[in-house]
Write a protein that holds these residues in place. Structure first.
Motif, PDB file in Angstrom:
ATOM      1  N   LEU A  47     115.518  38.921 -29.313  1.00 44.76           N
ATOM      2  CA  LEU A  47     114.249  38.803 -28.633  1.00 44.76           C
ATOM      3  C   LEU A  47     114.334  37.729 -27.570  1.00 44.76           C
ATOM      4  O   LEU A  47     115.119  36.775 -27.677  1.00 44.76           O
ATOM      5  N   THR A  94     107.211  40.584 -31.700  1.00 43.54           N
ATOM      6  CA  THR A  94     107.718  41.938 -31.925  1.00 43.54           C
ATOM      7  C   THR A  94     108.606  41.963 -33.164  1.00 43.54           C
ATOM      8  O   THR A  94     109.463  41.087 -33.358  1.00 43.54           O
ATOM      9  N   PRO A 125     111.655  42.331 -27.239  1.00 47.48           N
ATOM     10  CA  PRO A 125     113.072  42.718 -27.268  1.00 47.48           C
ATOM     11  C   PRO A 125     113.735  42.580 -25.909  1.00 47.48           C
ATOM     12  O   PRO A 125     113.102  42.745 -24.865  1.00 47.48           O
ATOM     13  N   THR A 157     111.605  43.098 -35.073  1.00 49.82           N
ATOM     14  CA  THR A 157     112.914  43.688 -34.773  1.00 49.82           C
ATOM     15  C   THR A 157     113.374  44.649 -35.859  1.00 49.82           C
ATOM     16  O   THR A 157     114.328  45.397 -35.661  1.00 49.82           O
ATOM     17  N   VAL A 204     117.365  52.327 -28.879  1.00 45.97           N
ATOM     18  CA  VAL A 204     116.900  51.145 -29.581  1.00 45.97           C
ATOM     19  C   VAL A 204     117.503  51.124 -30.977  1.00 45.97           C
ATOM     20  O   VAL A 204     117.481  52.123 -31.692  1.00 45.97           O
ATOM     21  N   SER A 246     117.981  48.575 -34.629  1.00 41.40           N
ATOM     22  CA  SER A 246     117.444  47.410 -35.329  1.00 41.40           C
ATOM     23  C   SER A 246     118.393  46.235 -35.182  1.00 41.40           C
ATOM     24  O   SER A 246     119.607  46.391 -35.037  1.00 41.40           O
ATOM     25  N   ARG A 252     110.630  49.130 -32.099  1.00 40.45           N
ATOM     26  CA  ARG A 252     110.086  47.858 -31.622  1.00 40.45           C
ATOM     27  C   ARG A 252     108.628  48.020 -31.178  1.00 40.45           C
ATOM     28  O   ARG A 252     108.185  47.412 -30.211  1.00 40.45           O
TER      29      ARG A 252
END
Length: 568
Positions: A510, A404, A494, A406, A504, A506, A411
């Protein structure tokens, strides 16, 4: 003899009687009364049957000396020529110039495909191919998951006496939504609907010129030239130029029963890649000479791969190539083993075929197949049953895994993480074929990964299983069953927020998240009303389970697609 004797006796008696009558010289009268039948019989004479015998105790064997004088017998054969057998050619099946297949289903699915080509020709082939597929369904709790795909191809071949010229032009458009998030779990202010849409447009051309000699004393050759262009909705642009050539010729180097083949393969790939972060020019040159030979039931191929990677720096690598085969049971069981290696450049056009939900600006690098050792067998146990198996161990440097991203606000896209990996792969396949009526294929694979830095081999299952069955009822009704079982995988995803008002941002961390395995069972049926017209039905994901190919990207549940096919 009895008759002769009787006749002589009768003459003597008659003569004596006459003489007596003349001697008496006087008449004689006498009356004889016969009271029984006269039966004159002369009894058989008994003779002594004795043959002369010579008793000699000495045996003489003559010695004979002889010789044979040879003499040629000139025999001239006159062969009478047989008349040639007149074969009655089977009538050629009718070809249709066009083939159209259309259908529709739930989730607003629309499907259409058209093939058009020239008919039989000894000089050329020309064809067109168009395809459209789109779906606009909703997945509960997730953002809209609509997608569409369009493809257009123009292909052709020109046949010469000893060569074939082939060409292909293609255009492809892939549209999709980055729906891998739950709108209820994010701040609506962070959602930009325009940024949820992704579009890939690609176009390219390929040309090849190949020899097709029928004799072994010719230099076989193949020359290739290709170009591909890719652009996404954002700032990704990619150009790729491919140049290649193959040369091979047979020689009698070892004076064996079969001739040996010397070959040379060359490939040059030039990549120009641009995204929102960087612009890179990277190329790979590959030159591989090889020798292939066979002796009795043995065959082998040996070569050396020379690879040169060129970007900001130039790096060269040599990889040995060796493969051997043995026919344990000719035509029924073959064993093989070998070693090889190589390198390749990761490009967007190939990565999106595996995962189209990638971010713009992912890190692109070389992946090195430092060493691969493999072996296996292929068998045709009978005309109806085949069994194949293989095992390989491969050491990779810079092997890419999807994780994923970030840096994506929601995400909902992926980037790449590279690691050095040793991969063990075991694969087995069974196939049962009964004429044109029934075909059953079963395949299973086991995979093991030894990693250097990463905790797990992200999105790589430890095992998978697939079953394919095709059954034809008098070529009128065709049934197909496809079953895929994918083992559980690990995803680097995440960390889930526990806040009452999730948002969410940045830079979040993870963690490893396990995605359970899934089973996909699909059933297809086709009814041929006429040779040129048929109706079909596809039932996908019969179990109705919602499995995830990628983290937060669940699939549709049960879906159906029905339509017709028509040739004209």
């Amino acid at each position: 003899m009895k008759k002769t004797t009787l006749f002589i006796s009768f003459l003597l008696l008659l003569t004596m009687s006459i003489n007596k009558l003349y001697a008496q010289n006087k008449p004689y009268n006498e009356e004889i009364t016969v009271i029984a039948a006269f039966d004159p019989i002369i009894p058989d004479a008994f003779k002594i049957n004795v043959n002369p015998v010579v008793n000699d105790t000495t045996t003489m064997t003559p010695v004979v000396n002889y010789s044979i004088l040879p003499k040629d017998a000139h025999v001239q054969l006159e062969i009478e020529q047989l008349p040639s057998v007149k074969l009655v050619a089977e009538p050629l099946s009718k070809l249709y110039r066009n083939y159209l297949k259309v259908g529709a289903g739930n989730y607003s699915t629309i499907y259409g495909e058209l093939f058009a080509s020239s008919l039989r020709s000894k000089t050329h082939l020309l064809g067109l191919h168009f395809k459209h597929y789109s779906a606009d369904g909703n997945i509960k709790n997730y953002s809209p998951a609509g997608s569409s795909s369009q493809l257009a191809e123009l292909y052709g071949q020109k046949y010469f006496e000893n060569h074939t010229l082939s060409g292909n032009l293609h255009f492809n458009r892939e549209g999709l939504h980055l729906y891998g998030f739950k709108p209820d779990d994010v701040n609506p202010a962070l959602v930009d609907k325009d940024n949820l849409k992704q579009r890939y447009m690609s176009a390219g051309a390929d040309v090849s010129f190949d020899s097709r000699y029928k004799t072994d004393n010719k230099l076989n050759h193949s020359f290739r030239l290709g170009y591909d262009y890719l652009a996404d909705k954002f700032e990704v642009r990619e150009n790729q130029v491919r140049i290649g050539a193959d040369l091979s010729k047979k020689f009698d180097l070892f004076k064996w029963e079969n001739m040996q083949t010397l070959g040379l393969t060359t490939n040059l790939t030039i990549n120009n890649q641009k995204d929102s972060i960087q612009k890179i020019n990277a190329s790979i040159l590959n030159i591989t000479p090889s020798l292939a030979a066979s002796f009795k039931e043995y065959s082998f191929k040996v070569g050396l791969g020379f690879y040169v990677g060129m970007d900001t720096v130039t790096n060269a690598h040599l990889y040995p190539m060796l493969e051997g085969k043995i026919d344990l049971i000719p035509g029924s069981l073959q064993l093989y083993a070998g070693i090889d290696g190589g390198m390749e450049r990761n490009v967007v056009s190939q990565l999106i075929k595996t995962n189209p939900y990638i971010s713009s600006g992912i890190p692109l690098d070389y992946t090195y197949n430092k060493f691969r050792a493999y072996g296996g067998f292929t068998s045709n146990i009978s005309r109806t049953f085949n069994f194949n198996g293989s095992i390989s161990s491969t050491t990779f440097e810079n092997y890419p895994f999807f994780i994923t991203d970030t840096n994506a606000i929601l995400r909902n896209s992926f980037t790449l993480a590279y690691d050095d990996v040793t991969m063990l792969k075991i694969r087995g396949e069974l196939e049962f074929v009964r004429a044109d009526q029934l075909r059953i294929g079963l395949g299973a694979g086991y995979y093991s990964y030894n990693l250097s830095d990463q905790e797990y081999a992200w999105y790589k299952p430890d095992y998978d299983l697939n079953l394919n069955v095709t059954y034809s009822m008098q070529d009128k009704i065709i049934l197909k069953l496809q079953t895929t079982f994918n083992g559980p995988v690990w995803a680097l995803a995440p960390v889930q927020s526990s806040s009452d008002n999730p948002q969410v941002e940045s830079g979040s961390s993870l963690e490893a998240s396990k995605i359970k395995g899934w089973v996909d069972v699909s059933l297809g049926a086709e009814y041929k009303l006429k040779k040129a017209l048929s109706f079909w039905l596809n039932l996908n994901n019969l179990t109705g389970t919602q499995h995830q190919y990628w983290y937060n990207y669940p699939s549709y549940r049960f879906n159906a697609l029905a339509g017709l096919s028509y040739s004209f």
